[in-house]
Scaffold this motif. Structure first.
Motif, PDB file in Angstrom:
ATOM      1  N   GLU A 304      16.077  34.976 -50.581  1.00 36.83           N
ATOM      2  CA  GLU A 304      16.141  35.242 -51.788  1.00 36.83           C
ATOM      3  C   GLU A 304      17.240  34.319 -52.019  1.00 36.83           C
ATOM      4  N   THR A 305      16.962  33.317 -52.859  1.00 37.15           N
ATOM      5  CA  THR A 305      18.514  32.440 -52.906  1.00 37.15           C
ATOM      6  C   THR A 305      19.426  33.324 -54.513  1.00 37.15           C
ATOM      7  N   PRO A 306      20.677  32.808 -54.353  1.00 38.72           N
ATOM      8  CA  PRO A 306      20.930  33.114 -55.772  1.00 38.72           C
ATOM      9  C   PRO A 306      20.836  32.394 -56.830  1.00 38.72           C
ATOM     10  N   SER A 307      20.116  31.626 -57.336  1.00 37.67           N
ATOM     11  CA  SER A 307      19.595  30.878 -58.476  1.00 37.67           C
ATOM     12  C   SER A 307      18.283  29.827 -58.237  1.00 37.67           C
ATOM     13  N   ASP A 308      17.833  29.733 -57.622  1.00 33.63           N
ATOM     14  CA  ASP A 308      16.332  29.234 -57.149  1.00 33.63           C
ATOM     15  C   ASP A 308      15.471  29.709 -56.902  1.00 33.63           C
ATOM     16  N   GLY A 309      15.770  31.125 -57.104  1.00 32.28           N
ATOM     17  CA  GLY A 309      13.891  32.057 -55.955  1.00 32.28           C
ATOM     18  C   GLY A 309      13.755  31.998 -55.109  1.00 32.28           C
ATOM     19  N   GLN A 310      12.656  32.512 -54.590  1.00 35.97           N
ATOM     20  CA  GLN A 310      12.459  32.610 -53.944  1.00 35.97           C
ATOM     21  C   GLN A 310      12.552  30.814 -52.671  1.00 35.97           C
ATOM     22  N   ALA A 311      13.030  30.530 -51.632  1.00 32.65           N
ATOM     23  CA  ALA A 311      13.256  29.334 -50.868  1.00 32.65           C
ATOM     24  C   ALA A 311      12.987  29.514 -49.529  1.00 32.65           C
ATOM     25  N   VAL A 312      12.449  27.907 -48.592  1.00 35.32           N
ATOM     26  CA  VAL A 312      12.484  28.731 -47.175  1.00 35.32           C
ATOM     27  C   VAL A 312      14.017  28.124 -46.369  1.00 35.32           C
ATOM     28  N   GLN A 313      14.527  29.119 -45.945  1.00 37.90           N
ATOM     29  CA  GLN A 313      15.484  29.268 -45.212  1.00 37.90           C
ATOM     30  C   GLN A 313      15.811  29.050 -44.006  1.00 37.90           C
ATOM     31  N   VAL A 314      16.323  27.459 -43.609  1.00 36.46           N
ATOM     32  CA  VAL A 314      16.542  26.669 -42.309  1.00 36.46           C
ATOM     33  C   VAL A 314      18.397  26.897 -41.787  1.00 36.46           C
ATOM     34  N   ASP A 315      17.784  26.603 -40.856  1.00 38.02           N
ATOM     35  CA  ASP A 315      19.743  26.581 -40.246  1.00 38.02           C
ATOM     36  C   ASP A 315      19.925  25.332 -39.425  1.00 38.02           C
ATOM     37  N   PRO A 316      20.726  23.787 -40.106  1.00 37.43           N
ATOM     38  CA  PRO A 316      20.808  22.945 -39.767  1.00 37.43           C
ATOM     39  C   PRO A 316      21.448  22.623 -38.514  1.00 37.43           C
ATOM     40  N   ALA A 317      22.260  23.356 -37.878  1.00 38.04           N
ATOM     41  CA  ALA A 317      22.372  23.449 -36.977  1.00 38.04           C
ATOM     42  C   ALA A 317      21.318  23.695 -35.473  1.00 38.04           C
ATOM     43  N   GLU A 318      20.335  24.103 -35.537  1.00 45.56           N
ATOM     44  CA  GLU A 318      19.078  24.625 -35.318  1.00 45.56           C
ATOM     45  C   GLU A 318      18.470  23.280 -35.223  1.00 45.56           C
ATOM     46  N   VAL A 319      17.893  22.721 -36.539  1.00 40.83           N
ATOM     47  CA  VAL A 319      16.885  21.468 -36.540  1.00 40.83           C
ATOM     48  C   VAL A 319      17.740  20.482 -35.889  1.00 40.83           C
ATOM     49  N   GLN A 320      18.824  20.152 -36.221  1.00 40.23           N
ATOM     50  CA  GLN A 320      19.818  18.788 -35.764  1.00 40.23           C
ATOM     51  C   GLN A 320      19.105  18.703 -33.667  1.00 40.23           C
ATOM     52  N   SER A 321      19.832  20.041 -33.887  1.00 39.82           N
ATOM     53  CA  SER A 321      19.305  20.814 -32.493  1.00 39.82           C
ATOM     54  C   SER A 321      17.643  20.002 -31.357  1.00 39.82           C
ATOM     55  N   TYR A 322      16.654  20.717 -32.279  1.00 40.93           N
ATOM     56  CA  TYR A 322      15.532  20.255 -32.466  1.00 40.93           C
ATOM     57  C   TYR A 322      14.847  19.372 -32.456  1.00 40.93           C
ATOM     58  N   VAL A 323      15.824  18.279 -33.169  1.00 43.89           N
ATOM     59  CA  VAL A 323      15.444  16.701 -33.493  1.00 43.89           C
ATOM     60  C   VAL A 323      16.257  15.815 -32.311  1.00 43.89           C
ATOM     61  N   ARG A 324      17.598  16.409 -31.739  1.00 47.29           N
ATOM     62  CA  ARG A 324      17.856  15.829 -30.587  1.00 47.29           C
ATOM     63  C   ARG A 324      17.242  15.992 -29.642  1.00 47.29           C
ATOM     64  N   GLU A 325      16.850  16.951 -29.810  1.00 46.95           N
ATOM     65  CA  GLU A 325      15.886  17.204 -28.401  1.00 46.95           C
ATOM     66  C   GLU A 325      14.009  16.570 -27.968  1.00 46.95           C
ATOM     67  N   LEU A 326      13.625  16.354 -29.070  1.00 43.20           N
ATOM     68  CA  LEU A 326      12.435  15.408 -28.822  1.00 43.20           C
ATOM     69  C   LEU A 326      12.946  14.011 -28.587  1.00 43.20           C
ATOM     70  N   ALA A 327      13.972  13.632 -28.895  1.00 41.28           N
ATOM     71  CA  ALA A 327      14.185  11.824 -28.883  1.00 41.28           C
ATOM     72  C   ALA A 327      15.382  12.660 -27.668  1.00 41.28           C
ATOM     73  N   GLY A 328      15.234  13.357 -26.321  1.00 40.82           N
ATOM     74  CA  GLY A 328      15.806  14.114 -24.890  1.00 40.82           C
ATOM     75  C   GLY A 328      17.151  13.315 -24.874  1.00 40.82           C
ATOM     76  N   LEU A 329      17.800  13.689 -26.472  1.00 38.14           N
ATOM     77  CA  LEU A 329      19.571  13.845 -25.948  1.00 38.14           C
ATOM     78  C   LEU A 329      20.144  14.895 -26.116  1.00 38.14           C
ATOM     79  N   LYS A 330      21.001  14.785 -26.083  1.00 35.95           N
ATOM     80  CA  LYS A 330      22.178  16.063 -25.178  1.00 35.95           C
ATOM     81  C   LYS A 330      23.132  16.090 -26.826  1.00 35.95           C
TER      82      LYS A 330
END
Length: 477
Positions: A304-330
């Motif tokens: 539940e966002t402050p002004s945009d209604g219901q949304a999908v919450q994501v953690d940029p740090a988790e997403v970036q770690s996932y992207v790095r993992e797919l590329a085989g990068l640390k």
């Protein structure tokens, strides 16, 4: 997506040259030579647009056929796919970013990601008009480029990657491309009848094209997980599209090939400077089976966002770690500090699934392995399981994850040194030798049966972290 798939196939060079020469180009990316991080990152966008690639309005009859509804004055990007292709020609991964992902849009604050394009386009158009620009075509082209640039900047912030190339397709293009190739085979677990999108399909395998294909990938009302189920729909459809385009039946048929090229030229926009011919040469050996479709990690699908209604919450740090993992990068910020003995590691276990007793069961497994018991409780709902360690202590997190099976690891500044947090999602499956009386999925047998009900059919909806391959037809919700 069709531009990408056609590039991957290495089909008749003359046809490819004809396609490239007729494409609409947008000045949205400064194209360099070879990507510096060892992978080419491409942003594919599906536009909720009532115009063709050249900005011409679609006829009313076509809009009615597409079941497009009434335009609300905004141009939303309802499909966002981040594609990572290694330079060595190995397996490509296409990651969906849910349209309602709640992210930081530079200059606008936190909002749903599908509004980034529209916000920047609207502001750019007003600015251009204030500067005296009156030509409608010029206004459309320049404001669209501003929207695309802002969207690219936003996606780069979420993924931590530098977008090398950009391609977008509108409603008309999706309709025409699927008809040109003779349709795409899909499979549904249950029949659907949704008046909002026009999706009306039987259960089981079927071949769809045109307005039916558009309805299939646009439906979200009446689906168990809403937009997340729609993302999976889009993934399996694109896997089928890749399989169909790569097949000899499409590439060896001059009529289908010409219709496909005409459809792409009418509706697809790519960034200026993208050497598509060179790109196709680079990827000639990549087959449909070497393309996987997945979704970025999601923390809370009903935030539940402050002004945009219901949304999908994501953690940029988790997403970036996932992207790095797919590329085989640390992560360059992570040190190689060795992990201490289990008795020196305190582990908090927090349940973000709806499975009763899951946190207690997992905590028992870890304490039996010698780890120190920390907090055991609940956390915000999430779809994926992750082990979080303190910054510079990834090895410590990996030691804990090693006792839990196939669980991803990330570092976080919110975790104290010497401590680890296990955030459980419904995807968690305990390893067979973990002990502690846990069934696959982590909960005790009786609790898991109560939470999940009877055994599922053989072909089922894939979970959020299971990639979808273009090798076969996956049944979905």
């Amino acid at each position: 997506m069709s531009v990408l798939v056609m590039s991957l196939t290495g089909y008749a060079w003359a046809a490819m040259q004809g396609l490239v020469n007729g494409l609409t180009m947008a000045d949205v990316i400064d194209e360099g030579s070879k990507p510096a991080d060892g992978a080419r990152d491409i942003l594919l966008v599906g536009m909720d647009s009532r115009t063709d690639a050249q900005g011409n309005p679609l006829p009313e009859k076509m809009l009615a056929k597409l079941n497009a509804g009434v335009a609300d004055g905004e141009l939303n990007t309802d499909t966002l796919i981040f594609v990572r292709i290694p330079n060595d020609g190995s397996k490509a991964t296409a990651m969906s970013l849910p349209r309602d992902s709640y992210v930081d849009i530079p200059g606008y604050g936190k909002h749903k990601i599908n509004s980034a394009y529209a916000r920047a386009k609207s502001d750019a158009r007003q600015q251009l008009q204030a500067e005296g620009v009156t030509d409608k075509a010029d206004l459309e082209v320049r404001s669209n480029q501003a929207g695309a640039k802002k969207l690219i900047e936003t996606v780069e912030g979420v993924t931590g990657a530098s977008i090398d190339n950009y391609a977008s397709i509108n409603l008309l293009g999706f309709h025409d491309i699927t008809k040109a190739i003779g349709g795409v085979e899909v499979c549904l677990n249950e029949p659907v009848d949704d008046p909002y999108s026009g999706a009306k399909f039987d259960a089981g395998k079927q071949t769809i094209s045109g307005h039916q294909a558009l309805a299939f990938v646009r439906q979200r009302h009446g689906l168990l997980r809403g937009d997340l189920d729609r993302v999976v729909r889009q993934q399996v459809f694109m896997a089928g599209l890749a399989r169909k385009v790569v097949s000899a039946g499409t590439l060896a048929d001059p009529a289908k090939l010409n219709n496909l090229i005409d459809s792409i030229q009418k509706s697809v926009v790519v960034n200026k400077g993208w050497d598509l011919l060179g790109f196709a040469q680079q990827l000639q050996g990549l087959s449909a089976g070497n393309i996987e479709f997945t979704t970025i990690p999601v923390a809370n699908p009903e935030y539940e966002t402050p002004s945009d209604g219901q949304a999908v919450q994501v953690d940029p740090a988790e997403v970036q770690s996932y992207v790095r993992e797919l590329a085989g990068l640390k992560d360059p910020k992570e040190s190689s500090k060795p992990a201490p003995a289990p008795s020196e590691i305190t582990v908090d276990v927090l349940n973000g699934s709806s499975i009763t007793g899951l946190a207690g069961s997992v905590s028992e497994t870890l304490t039996a392995a010698g780890f120190g018991q920390g907090e055991v409780g609940n956390t915000d709902p999430r779809t994926t399981t992750v082990v979080q360690a303190a910054e510079g202590e990834r090895a410590t997190g990996e030691k804990v994850a090693g006792k839990l099976g196939d669980v991803s690891v990330e570092t976080s500044s919110s975790v104290p040194p010497g401590q680890v947090q296990v955030l459980l999602g419904p995807d968690y499956e305990a390893p067979a030798d973990s002990g502690g009386g846990a069934a696959p999925g982590g909960a005790p047998e009786g609790l898991r049966a109560q939470a999940q009900g009877p055994p599922a059919p053989q072909q089922q909806q894939p979970s959020g972290d299971e990639p979808i391959s273009a090798d076969g037809v996956t049944c979905v919700n």
